[in-house]
Design an enzyme around this catalytic site. Structure first.
Site, PDB file in Angstrom:
ATOM      1  N   TRP A  20       0.910  -1.388  -0.041  1.00 46.25           N
ATOM      2  CA  TRP A  20      -0.102  -0.059   0.075  1.00 46.25           C
ATOM      3  C   TRP A  20       0.951   1.217   0.155  1.00 46.25           C
ATOM      4  O   TRP A  20       1.834   1.317   0.782  1.00 46.25           O
ATOM      5  CB  TRP A  20      -0.911   0.039   1.134  1.00 46.25           C
ATOM      6  CG  TRP A  20      -1.803   1.379   1.487  1.00 46.25           C
ATOM      7  CD1 TRP A  20      -2.787   1.769   0.515  1.00 46.25           C
ATOM      8  CD2 TRP A  20      -1.234   2.565   2.292  1.00 46.25           C
ATOM      9  NE1 TRP A  20      -3.112   3.033   0.633  1.00 46.25           N
ATOM     10  CE2 TRP A  20      -2.253   3.368   1.810  1.00 46.25           C
ATOM     11  CE3 TRP A  20      -0.204   2.778   2.952  1.00 46.25           C
ATOM     12  CZ2 TRP A  20      -2.141   4.768   2.335  1.00 46.25           C
ATOM     13  CZ3 TRP A  20      -0.209   4.003   3.866  1.00 46.25           C
ATOM     14  CH2 TRP A  20      -1.200   4.961   3.284  1.00 46.25           C
ATOM     15  N   GLU A  30      -2.940  -2.860  -2.631  1.00 43.06           N
ATOM     16  CA  GLU A  30      -4.251  -2.050  -1.794  1.00 43.06           C
ATOM     17  C   GLU A  30      -4.484  -0.742  -2.375  1.00 43.06           C
ATOM     18  O   GLU A  30      -3.420  -0.054  -2.465  1.00 43.06           O
ATOM     19  CB  GLU A  30      -3.729  -2.310  -0.428  1.00 43.06           C
ATOM     20  CG  GLU A  30      -5.014  -1.661   0.454  1.00 43.06           C
ATOM     21  CD  GLU A  30      -4.592  -1.454   2.014  1.00 43.06           C
ATOM     22  OE1 GLU A  30      -3.387  -1.873   2.237  1.00 43.06           O
ATOM     23  OE2 GLU A  30      -5.597  -1.302   2.475  1.00 43.06           O
ATOM     24  N   LYS A  37      -6.813   2.758  -2.445  1.00 40.83           N
ATOM     25  CA  LYS A  37      -7.621   3.604  -1.547  1.00 40.83           C
ATOM     26  C   LYS A  37      -8.339   4.754  -2.407  1.00 40.83           C
ATOM     27  O   LYS A  37      -7.877   5.022  -3.469  1.00 40.83           O
ATOM     28  CB  LYS A  37      -6.543   3.873  -0.745  1.00 40.83           C
ATOM     29  CG  LYS A  37      -7.103   4.749   0.574  1.00 40.83           C
ATOM     30  CD  LYS A  37      -5.954   5.216   1.426  1.00 40.83           C
ATOM     31  CE  LYS A  37      -6.327   5.961   2.796  1.00 40.83           C
ATOM     32  NZ  LYS A  37      -5.372   6.018   3.726  1.00 40.83           N
ATOM     33  N   ASP A  52      -9.697  -2.893   1.317  1.00 38.04           N
ATOM     34  CA  ASP A  52      -9.707  -2.829   2.912  1.00 38.04           C
ATOM     35  C   ASP A  52     -11.129  -2.062   2.854  1.00 38.04           C
ATOM     36  O   ASP A  52     -11.617  -1.128   2.099  1.00 38.04           O
ATOM     37  CB  ASP A  52      -8.568  -1.688   2.774  1.00 38.04           C
ATOM     38  CG  ASP A  52      -8.735  -0.901   4.409  1.00 38.04           C
ATOM     39  OD1 ASP A  52      -9.878  -0.553   4.783  1.00 38.04           O
ATOM     40  OD2 ASP A  52      -7.485  -1.009   4.916  1.00 38.04           O
ATOM     41  N   HIS A 109     -11.931   1.759   2.380  1.00 37.47           N
ATOM     42  CA  HIS A 109     -11.210   2.514   1.255  1.00 37.47           C
ATOM     43  C   HIS A 109     -12.308   2.668   0.161  1.00 37.47           C
ATOM     44  O   HIS A 109     -11.967   2.626  -1.006  1.00 37.47           O
ATOM     45  CB  HIS A 109      -9.976   1.647   0.919  1.00 37.47           C
ATOM     46  CG  HIS A 109      -8.924   1.869   1.772  1.00 37.47           C
ATOM     47  ND1 HIS A 109      -7.530   1.465   1.445  1.00 37.47           N
ATOM     48  CD2 HIS A 109      -8.939   2.321   3.093  1.00 37.47           C
ATOM     49  CE1 HIS A 109      -6.876   1.657   2.409  1.00 37.47           C
ATOM     50  NE2 HIS A 109      -7.481   2.084   3.673  1.00 37.47           N
ATOM     51  N   HIS A 132      -8.742  -6.389   4.130  1.00 41.86           N
ATOM     52  CA  HIS A 132      -8.313  -5.517   5.419  1.00 41.86           C
ATOM     53  C   HIS A 132      -9.559  -5.159   5.898  1.00 41.86           C
ATOM     54  O   HIS A 132     -10.154  -4.073   5.511  1.00 41.86           O
ATOM     55  CB  HIS A 132      -7.480  -4.325   4.716  1.00 41.86           C
ATOM     56  CG  HIS A 132      -6.008  -4.660   4.867  1.00 41.86           C
ATOM     57  ND1 HIS A 132      -5.292  -3.744   4.630  1.00 41.86           N
ATOM     58  CD2 HIS A 132      -5.260  -5.726   5.077  1.00 41.86           C
ATOM     59  CE1 HIS A 132      -3.988  -4.317   4.689  1.00 41.86           C
ATOM     60  NE2 HIS A 132      -4.118  -5.539   4.859  1.00 41.86           N
ATOM     61  N   ASP A 154     -12.542   7.093   6.352  1.00 36.91           N
ATOM     62  CA  ASP A 154     -11.523   5.911   6.350  1.00 36.91           C
ATOM     63  C   ASP A 154     -11.131   5.943   8.188  1.00 36.91           C
ATOM     64  O   ASP A 154      -9.956   6.076   8.043  1.00 36.91           O
ATOM     65  CB  ASP A 154     -10.763   5.931   5.381  1.00 36.91           C
ATOM     66  CG  ASP A 154      -9.903   4.577   5.538  1.00 36.91           C
ATOM     67  OD1 ASP A 154     -10.002   3.497   6.366  1.00 36.91           O
ATOM     68  OD2 ASP A 154      -8.686   4.711   4.921  1.00 36.91           O
ATOM     69  N   ASP A 171     -10.767   3.808  10.414  1.00 33.00           N
ATOM     70  CA  ASP A 171     -10.068   2.891  11.134  1.00 33.00           C
ATOM     71  C   ASP A 171     -10.535   2.513  12.614  1.00 33.00           C
ATOM     72  O   ASP A 171      -9.563   2.209  13.450  1.00 33.00           O
ATOM     73  CB  ASP A 171      -8.386   2.794  11.147  1.00 33.00           C
ATOM     74  CG  ASP A 171      -8.095   2.592   9.597  1.00 33.00           C
ATOM     75  OD1 ASP A 171      -8.382   1.707   9.094  1.00 33.00           O
ATOM     76  OD2 ASP A 171      -7.498   3.640   8.881  1.00 33.00           O
ATOM     77  N   ASP A 226      -7.474  -4.237   9.693  1.00 34.31           N
ATOM     78  CA  ASP A 226      -6.903  -3.138   9.625  1.00 34.31           C
ATOM     79  C   ASP A 226      -7.540  -2.067  10.360  1.00 34.31           C
ATOM     80  O   ASP A 226      -8.432  -1.572   9.559  1.00 34.31           O
ATOM     81  CB  ASP A 226      -6.399  -2.859   8.150  1.00 34.31           C
ATOM     82  CG  ASP A 226      -5.637  -1.605   7.818  1.00 34.31           C
ATOM     83  OD1 ASP A 226      -4.934  -1.036   9.190  1.00 34.31           O
ATOM     84  OD2 ASP A 226      -5.421  -1.332   6.712  1.00 34.31           O
TER      85      ASP A 226
HETATM   86  C1  RNT Z   1      -3.716   2.604   4.557  1.00 35.87           C
HETATM   87  C2  RNT Z   1      -3.949   1.263   4.247  1.00 35.87           C
HETATM   88  C3  RNT Z   1      -2.960   0.341   5.105  1.00 35.87           C
HETATM   89  C4  RNT Z   1      -2.479   0.739   6.370  1.00 35.87           C
HETATM   90  C5  RNT Z   1      -1.549  -0.427   6.860  1.00 35.87           C
HETATM   91  C6  RNT Z   1      -0.812   0.110   8.222  1.00 35.87           C
HETATM   92  O1  RNT Z   1      -4.870   3.400   4.418  1.00 35.87           O
HETATM   93  O2  RNT Z   1      -5.230   0.582   4.835  1.00 35.87           O
HETATM   94  O3  RNT Z   1      -3.301  -1.083   4.905  1.00 35.87           O
HETATM   95  O4  RNT Z   1      -3.679   0.833   7.053  1.00 35.87           O
HETATM   96  O5  RNT Z   1      -0.571  -0.650   6.037  1.00 35.87           O
HETATM   97 ZN    ZN Z   2      -5.512  -1.590   4.774  1.00 34.04          ZN
END
Ligand code: RNT
Ligand code: ZN
Length: 425
Positions: free
Chosen positions: A187, A228, A230, A261, A264, A288, A296, A298, A328
């Protein structure tokens, strides 16, 4: 208490039997589904690369100041061990390359070698865990201007290409020693705050960098790459080079794995819906699993409708061997070990909920156009005794049942975490 749990399970078992569902078989299946637990929840995505590392580049940051953050590998391993002792089944640990064992020395990212990860490999062997790895293309002066693999500076791009190449080599060594493929995730934070004029230029560079990186082939029994995308990040609101469309196209064209993810995408998009749309065209998928709140953000994963829908689509895909599950998120405002346990157990609960559905019956309704019946059945499933089956799963796998694990976290916090000096990290 254990008797009550067993009794409740026996009743639940019969209720599901009525629908033709064998709970014993399902619990065996659930136990075999590994979840890749993200190490970075334990250290607020900061790594052990240099003392007092500050996040820069990438805009990912853990908010909160809860005491007890892991300050070194030993603490992180201890915390992970505690979390794992409260989670049924056997799992994987997902590392970031800056979690390496650098012995207090500063090692540049393009100089990383497998030896810096031997400590983790040995730990994994001892704990009978498998490992995954992420290249780390943020929190570094060379990521400060917001570009890494798509940088217009040849020198910066080359530096990051070398870093990812090193991480691929490390992943292969991890997989080789642990006798299970290590999934290596790429990523990058690259993007622009304001409206770009050369989208094509950056994307061509990213494509070239990936082509160069992936030239070296490793046996899939040792490592597998995944990429990955985003939607946007802090500081890359107007343009993200590695967008979903970019990586989806790249993954199909090059037959590499893709990471989805769940944070994302546009908030109303369903990641669950994407699984059956993508799987026919690429070999494997990595997830993820995250929880975005308004963006986003988290947040810690919980048993939400989104998560259940995702689990249902994973289970119904009939290709679970091609879907890898990982977490994640990073929340520094609550007990970090508790955060791991909540999220992992939530994913397992969602899988159990999805596995306990009479899919054939539901599909038949659908094929016959009996949509009222399909909807009514799905509604009734929600109040079947799923909880007792989950409790029994925990009991059977020797982890605390129900909320009793909260006490264990409290004890660990008092005995271990509160003794860490938060001003020293
Ligand atoms: C960031 C991505 C990535 C990170 C990790 C820490 O937006 O989701 O996967 O969260 O690599
Ligand atoms: Zn991620």
């Amino acid at each position: 208490m254990n008797n009550e749990i067993k009794k409740a399970y026996e009743i639940a078992k019969r209720r599901y039997e009525d629908l033709g569902i064998n709970t014993e078989n399902i619990l065996k299946r659930l136990k075999e589904i590994p979840i890749s637990i993200h190490a970075w929840q334990g250290d607020d995505v900061s790594g052990f690369e240099r003392p007092n590392a500050k996040l820069s580049g990438g805009g990912i940051i853990a908010t909160g100041n809860y005491p007890g953050k892991a300050r070194n590998i030993q603490e992180l391993q201890k915390d992970l061990g505690k979390a794992l002792s409260l989670i049924p089944g056997s799992h994987r640990v997902n590392l970031h390359s800056f979690h390496g064992d650098f012995g207090g020395k500063f090692i540049e990212r393009n100089q990383y070698t497998p030896e810096y990860f031997q400590y983790w490999i040995d730990w994994a062997k001892e704990k009978e865990l498998k490992l995954d790895l992420n290249s780390t293309l943020f929190s570094h002066p060379k990521a400060d201007d917001g570009f890494t693999l798509s940088s217009k500076s040849k020198e910066i791009r080359q530096f990051w290409i070398e870093h990812v190449c090193r991480c691929r080599e490390i992943s292969a060594e991890i997989g080789k020693q642990l006798k299970k493929p290590c999934i290596h995730n790429i990523w990058i934070p690259d993007g622009l705050k304001d409206i770009p004029v050369d989208r094509m230029g950056y994307r061509e560079l990213l494509k070239d960098s990936l082509d160069e990186i992936l030239q070296e082939k490793y046996p899939p029994s040792e490592m597998k790459d995944t990429i990955e995308g985003k939607l946007f990040g802090i500081g890359s609101e107007s343009f993200v080079v590695g967008s979903y469309d970019f990586y989806l196209s790249y993954a199909i064209a090059n037959q590499v794995m893709l990471t989805l993810d769940t944070g994302h995408f546009h908030p109303t998009e369903s990641v669950g819906d994407k699984i059956s749309a993508i799987l026919p065209f690429i070999p494997e998928l990595m997830l993820h699993i995250s929880r975005g709140v308004r963006w986003d953000s988290d947040h810690v994963v919980i048993l939400s409708n989104d998560l259940i829908q995702l689990a249902e689509e994973i289970v119904r895909s009939k290709a679970m061997d091609r879907i890898h599950l990982g977490l994640d998120y990073f929340d520094a405002s609550i007990n970090r070990i508790g955060a791991w346990v909540i999220g992992t157990r939530a994913v397992q609960k969602s899988l159990l909920y999805a596995l306990l559905q009479p899919w054939e019956t539901l599909r038949e309704y659908e094929e016959n156009g009996q949509y009222f019946q399909r909807l009514a059945f799905l509604e009734e499933l929600k109040t079947l005794p799923f909880g007792p089956v989950w409790d029994y799963f925990c009991l059977k796998n020797n982890v605390p049942v129900g909320y009793s694990w909260i006490k264990e976290i409290e004890k660990y916090e008092n005995d271990v975490l509160r003794k860490r000096n938060k001003f020293k990290d």
